[in-house]
Structure formats: C-alpha cells, structure tokens
Design a protein around this motif. Structure first.
Motif, PDB file in Angstrom:
ATOM      1  N   GLU A 148      23.907 -57.164  18.383  1.00 17.87           N
ATOM      2  CA  GLU A 148      24.924 -58.147  18.267  1.00 17.87           C
ATOM      3  C   GLU A 148      26.078 -57.641  19.274  1.00 17.87           C
ATOM      4  OE1 GLU A 148      24.733 -61.148  14.267  1.00 17.87           O
ATOM      5  OE2 GLU A 148      25.615 -59.208  14.340  1.00 17.87           O
ATOM      6  N   LEU A 149      26.804 -56.787  18.999  1.00 18.58           N
ATOM      7  CA  LEU A 149      27.486 -55.865  19.821  1.00 18.58           C
ATOM      8  C   LEU A 149      26.917 -55.658  21.244  1.00 18.58           C
ATOM      9  CD1 LEU A 149      28.784 -53.013  17.353  1.00 18.58           C
ATOM     10  CD2 LEU A 149      30.052 -55.021  18.233  1.00 18.58           C
ATOM     11  N   LEU A 150      25.651 -55.126  21.576  1.00 17.95           N
ATOM     12  CA  LEU A 150      25.175 -55.105  22.801  1.00 17.95           C
ATOM     13  C   LEU A 150      25.038 -56.421  23.409  1.00 17.95           C
ATOM     14  CD1 LEU A 150      23.874 -53.051  24.743  1.00 17.95           C
ATOM     15  CD2 LEU A 150      21.696 -53.417  23.519  1.00 17.95           C
ATOM     16  N   ALA A 151      24.625 -57.555  22.817  1.00 20.91           N
ATOM     17  CA  ALA A 151      24.585 -58.909  23.395  1.00 20.91           C
ATOM     18  C   ALA A 151      25.814 -59.263  23.977  1.00 20.91           C
ATOM     19  CB  ALA A 151      24.098 -59.772  22.437  1.00 20.91           C
TER      20      ALA A 151
ATOM     21  N   PHE B 277      28.168 -57.411  25.272  1.00 23.12           N
ATOM     22  CA  PHE B 277      28.324 -56.559  26.641  1.00 23.12           C
ATOM     23  C   PHE B 277      27.341 -56.973  27.430  1.00 23.12           C
ATOM     24  CE2 PHE B 277      26.206 -52.766  29.162  1.00 23.12           C
ATOM     25  CZ  PHE B 277      27.462 -52.579  29.657  1.00 23.12           C
ATOM     26  N   LEU B 278      26.111 -57.206  27.136  1.00 23.08           N
ATOM     27  CA  LEU B 278      25.207 -57.851  28.022  1.00 23.08           C
ATOM     28  C   LEU B 278      25.832 -59.334  28.561  1.00 23.08           C
ATOM     29  CD1 LEU B 278      21.835 -57.186  26.441  1.00 23.08           C
ATOM     30  CD2 LEU B 278      22.671 -55.950  28.397  1.00 23.08           C
ATOM     31  N   ARG B 279      26.231 -60.092  27.804  1.00 26.61           N
ATOM     32  CA  ARG B 279      26.769 -61.376  28.070  1.00 26.61           C
ATOM     33  C   ARG B 279      25.738 -62.402  28.451  1.00 26.61           C
ATOM     34  NH1 ARG B 279      29.727 -61.744  32.982  1.00 26.61           N
ATOM     35  NH2 ARG B 279      30.548 -63.514  32.081  1.00 26.61           N
ATOM     36  N   VAL B 280      24.652 -62.294  29.030  1.00 26.40           N
ATOM     37  CA  VAL B 280      23.487 -63.225  29.354  1.00 26.40           C
ATOM     38  C   VAL B 280      22.191 -62.574  29.099  1.00 26.40           C
ATOM     39  CG1 VAL B 280      24.930 -64.545  30.781  1.00 26.40           C
ATOM     40  CG2 VAL B 280      23.558 -62.671  31.682  1.00 26.40           C
ATOM     41  N   GLY B 281      21.107 -63.324  28.806  1.00 23.83           N
ATOM     42  CA  GLY B 281      19.885 -62.766  28.576  1.00 23.83           C
ATOM     43  C   GLY B 281      19.060 -63.040  30.001  1.00 23.83           C
ATOM     44  N   VAL B 282      17.908 -63.068  29.705  1.00 23.80           N
ATOM     45  CA  VAL B 282      16.998 -63.222  30.895  1.00 23.80           C
ATOM     46  C   VAL B 282      16.024 -64.675  30.612  1.00 23.80           C
ATOM     47  CG1 VAL B 282      16.762 -60.814  31.410  1.00 23.80           C
ATOM     48  CG2 VAL B 282      15.028 -61.873  29.865  1.00 23.80           C
ATOM     49  N   THR B 283      15.403 -64.933  31.397  1.00 28.46           N
ATOM     50  CA  THR B 283      14.384 -66.119  31.176  1.00 28.46           C
ATOM     51  C   THR B 283      13.771 -66.091  29.968  1.00 28.46           C
ATOM     52  OG1 THR B 283      14.248 -66.279  33.530  1.00 28.46           O
ATOM     53  CG2 THR B 283      12.825 -67.665  32.241  1.00 28.46           C
ATOM     54  N   GLY B 284      14.041 -66.965  28.933  1.00 26.37           N
ATOM     55  CA  GLY B 284      13.095 -67.205  27.744  1.00 26.37           C
ATOM     56  C   GLY B 284      13.603 -66.060  26.714  1.00 26.37           C
ATOM     57  N   ARG B 285      14.775 -65.354  26.867  1.00 27.88           N
ATOM     58  CA  ARG B 285      15.248 -64.530  25.947  1.00 27.88           C
ATOM     59  C   ARG B 285      16.821 -64.768  26.135  1.00 27.88           C
ATOM     60  NH1 ARG B 285      11.915 -62.978  22.584  1.00 27.88           N
ATOM     61  NH2 ARG B 285      12.551 -60.853  22.364  1.00 27.88           N
ATOM     62  N   SER B 286      17.190 -64.812  24.739  1.00 28.42           N
ATOM     63  CA  SER B 286      18.817 -64.977  24.701  1.00 28.42           C
ATOM     64  C   SER B 286      19.397 -63.385  24.995  1.00 28.42           C
ATOM     65  CB  SER B 286      19.107 -65.334  23.328  1.00 28.42           C
ATOM     66  OG  SER B 286      18.855 -64.502  22.351  1.00 28.42           O
ATOM     67  N   ALA B 287      20.738 -63.285  24.757  1.00 29.68           N
ATOM     68  CA  ALA B 287      21.305 -62.105  25.115  1.00 29.68           C
ATOM     69  C   ALA B 287      21.068 -61.204  23.885  1.00 29.68           C
ATOM     70  CB  ALA B 287      22.969 -62.091  25.196  1.00 29.68           C
ATOM     71  N   VAL B 288      20.943 -61.791  22.663  1.00 32.28           N
ATOM     72  CA  VAL B 288      20.701 -61.069  21.421  1.00 32.28           C
ATOM     73  C   VAL B 288      19.242 -60.439  21.285  1.00 32.28           C
ATOM     74  CG1 VAL B 288      20.528 -61.163  18.802  1.00 32.28           C
ATOM     75  CG2 VAL B 288      22.536 -62.168  19.947  1.00 32.28           C
TER      76      VAL B 288
ATOM     77  N   LEU C  10      17.336 -60.096  24.133  1.00 34.35           N
ATOM     78  CA  LEU C  10      17.073 -58.985  24.935  1.00 34.35           C
ATOM     79  C   LEU C  10      17.771 -57.781  24.473  1.00 34.35           C
ATOM     80  CD1 LEU C  10      16.763 -57.832  27.979  1.00 34.35           C
ATOM     81  CD2 LEU C  10      18.940 -58.950  28.507  1.00 34.35           C
ATOM     82  N   ALA C  11      19.022 -57.954  23.804  1.00 38.12           N
ATOM     83  CA  ALA C  11      19.698 -56.660  23.092  1.00 38.12           C
ATOM     84  C   ALA C  11      18.590 -55.838  22.218  1.00 38.12           C
ATOM     85  CB  ALA C  11      20.999 -56.978  22.465  1.00 38.12           C
ATOM     86  N   ARG C  12      17.844 -56.863  21.361  1.00 30.97           N
ATOM     87  CA  ARG C  12      17.014 -56.158  20.424  1.00 30.97           C
ATOM     88  C   ARG C  12      15.756 -55.625  21.070  1.00 30.97           C
ATOM     89  NH1 ARG C  12      16.995 -61.823  17.008  1.00 30.97           N
ATOM     90  NH2 ARG C  12      18.856 -61.015  15.390  1.00 30.97           N
ATOM     91  N   ASP C  13      15.381 -56.150  22.233  1.00 33.72           N
ATOM     92  CA  ASP C  13      13.998 -55.439  22.824  1.00 33.72           C
ATOM     93  C   ASP C  13      14.862 -54.316  23.590  1.00 33.72           C
ATOM     94  OD1 ASP C  13      12.698 -57.624  22.480  1.00 33.72           O
ATOM     95  OD2 ASP C  13      12.975 -58.836  24.473  1.00 33.72           O
ATOM     96  N   LEU C  14      15.772 -54.253  24.097  1.00 39.16           N
ATOM     97  CA  LEU C  14      16.494 -53.086  24.783  1.00 39.16           C
ATOM     98  C   LEU C  14      16.513 -51.903  23.548  1.00 39.16           C
ATOM     99  CD1 LEU C  14      18.739 -54.445  27.093  1.00 39.16           C
ATOM    100  CD2 LEU C  14      16.848 -53.303  27.828  1.00 39.16           C
TER     101      LEU C  14
ATOM    102  N   GLU D 139      15.297 -51.015  33.352  1.00 35.55           N
ATOM    103  CA  GLU D 139      14.932 -51.928  32.114  1.00 35.55           C
ATOM    104  C   GLU D 139      15.284 -53.348  32.691  1.00 35.55           C
ATOM    105  OE1 GLU D 139      13.248 -51.756  29.426  1.00 35.55           O
ATOM    106  OE2 GLU D 139      12.851 -49.581  29.547  1.00 35.55           O
ATOM    107  N   ARG D 140      14.731 -54.162  32.328  1.00 37.77           N
ATOM    108  CA  ARG D 140      14.858 -55.651  32.569  1.00 37.77           C
ATOM    109  C   ARG D 140      16.150 -56.237  31.808  1.00 37.77           C
ATOM    110  NH1 ARG D 140      11.668 -60.808  30.456  1.00 37.77           N
ATOM    111  NH2 ARG D 140      12.339 -62.508  31.730  1.00 37.77           N
ATOM    112  N   GLY D 141      16.927 -56.797  32.827  1.00 35.15           N
ATOM    113  CA  GLY D 141      18.299 -57.315  32.110  1.00 35.15           C
ATOM    114  C   GLY D 141      19.483 -56.449  32.302  1.00 35.15           C
ATOM    115  N   LEU D 142      19.109 -55.167  32.982  1.00 31.42           N
ATOM    116  CA  LEU D 142      20.211 -54.059  33.090  1.00 31.42           C
ATOM    117  C   LEU D 142      20.428 -54.109  34.446  1.00 31.42           C
ATOM    118  CD1 LEU D 142      19.313 -51.341  30.119  1.00 31.42           C
ATOM    119  CD2 LEU D 142      20.926 -53.404  30.168  1.00 31.42           C
TER     120      LEU D 142
END
Length: 224
Positions: free
Chosen positions: A28-31, A33-44, A46-50, A71-74
């Motif tokens: 959640e904290l990383l999400a 920081f990321l602010r947005v996700g990628v296609t088909g993945r929310s920021a949370v 994406l954060a879990r994937d990372l 990494e995708r999304g970075l």
C-alpha cells in the motif's frame, strides 16, 4: 477495478490519512509512491508484483538504476523520485540527530548509521565527528574496501578530526556479509584509533558495526 472504485477505507491514501502511515502494508505504501498502475493492474496490484519480483521492499529500495528501471511500471522518473525520497529520509534523520544529540539518542544514531551504510555492497569505514559538547559536526566516509588494521590510517582520521575541530568521534563501518558481530580486526582498528586520537585529547565514544538487520555497539558490548 480501479482503486478509486474501492471502498474509501481500503484506498491507500484515505487509509493513511485516517489511520496513519504505520497502518499501511508495504504494498500500500509503495502504491502511493507509484500513484498509478499499468493496464489491467491497479497501483496496489503493481506494487505487490514489484515486491515479489525484487524479493521485498528493501531489495527494491536498494536496487541499482538498471535493475530498477527494467521493471514494468517503473523507469528513470520513478528512480529519480525514489532516490530523492531516500535522501530526504537520511537528511531527516541527520537533522534529528543534530537537534537531539548523539549521546542522548542511541537508537537514532543506530538508525542514521544504518541508513548510510547498510545498503552498501562494499565495506566502508566512517565517522560521526562531534564537538566538545558531543553535538554532531559532520558525518564522513573515510575508507572503503577490505578493512583491516593496514587499510585504516589513524593519522588520516586524526588529521580530519583536527581540521573539523572535533572533540570526540563515533566510528562506524558495515559488514556486507550482513553479520554485525565485531571481528578481531575491528577490535584492533578501534584500539589503534583510540590510542592515536587520545594523543590529541579526542575521545572515541563508540564504534558501531552495521549488519543486515542489526547494528552492534562496542560501548554496549564493553569493548571500548
């Protein structure tokens, strides 16, 4: 489903405002920081994937530029933002150390030294130079590489202490192996520095060994 469609109490930003940052998970904290996700993945998501890809939050935060940006999304913009955030954190700890004092806040000294040395992949020997009232003058890295009694020069430490007008020092170095247990070489280095600096009436107050999850104090161990 987008995060904006989640119940308000489950959205990371709203949760932080309501409960405080400590209530959030790493993802959640990383999400935030990321602010947005990628296609088909929310920021949370994406954060879990990372976190999974890097093997945890610390590995992600300490990744080099090439690894991070791959990494995708970075990417470089996020890398720059992250480095700025990490440096702000270190400076915040330094400002607190200046204000609260090195000897009155041993836990703060530990946190500050860990923030400066724990992530390094090589050995680095550093010092907190203090004035006669034990207020912090400056933190400086002094030697790097394989540290032993032949590679740490007491005259160089003494010269720098005199240049800064230091009345005392707190020594620190890291063990890239992650094991913070002081070695025989660490003890010899400390004793040589104590003797050399003592000639100039400069005290060595402590020597901290920074490991992966632990910071060991010579003073607390009765080694100084």
């Amino acid at each position: 489903m987008s995060i904006r469609d989640w119940p308000e109490g489950e959205r990371p930003r709203e949760k932080l405002l309501a409960l405080g940052s400590e209530a959030l998970s790493d993802a959640e904290l990383l999400a935030i920081f990321l602010r947005v996700g990628v296609t088909g993945r929310s920021a949370v998501d994406l954060a879990r994937d990372l976190l999974s890809a890097f093997g945890g939050l610390r590995a992600l935060l300490e990744a080099d530029r090439a690894r991070f940006c791959a990494e995708r999304g970075l990417g470089e913009a996020k890398y720059v933002q992250l480095q700025a955030v990490l440096e702000l954190s270190r400076r915040h700890l330094a400002s607190r150390l200046d204000r609260e004092g090195a000897l009155t806040s041993p836990s703060l000294v530990r946190a500050y030294l860990a923030s400066r040395l724990r992530h390094l992949g090589h050995e680095e020997f550093a010092a907190l130079f203090l004035d006669s009232q034990h207020r912090v003058i400056r933190f400086e890295s002094l030697f790097r590489g394989t540290l032993d009694s032949a590679s740490v020069y007491p005259r160089e430490v003494a010269r720098r202490a005199l240049e800064l007008g230091a009345g005392a020092l707190i020594l620190a170095h890291n063990h890239p192996s992650g094991v913070a247990e002081p070695s025989d070489a660490d003890r010899r280095i400390t004793e040589r520095l104590r003797e050399a600096l003592g000639l100039f009436e400069i005290r060595v107050l402590d020597h901290f060994v920074v490991g992966d999850g632990e910071v060991v104090s010579f003073a607390e161990r009765g080694l100084i």
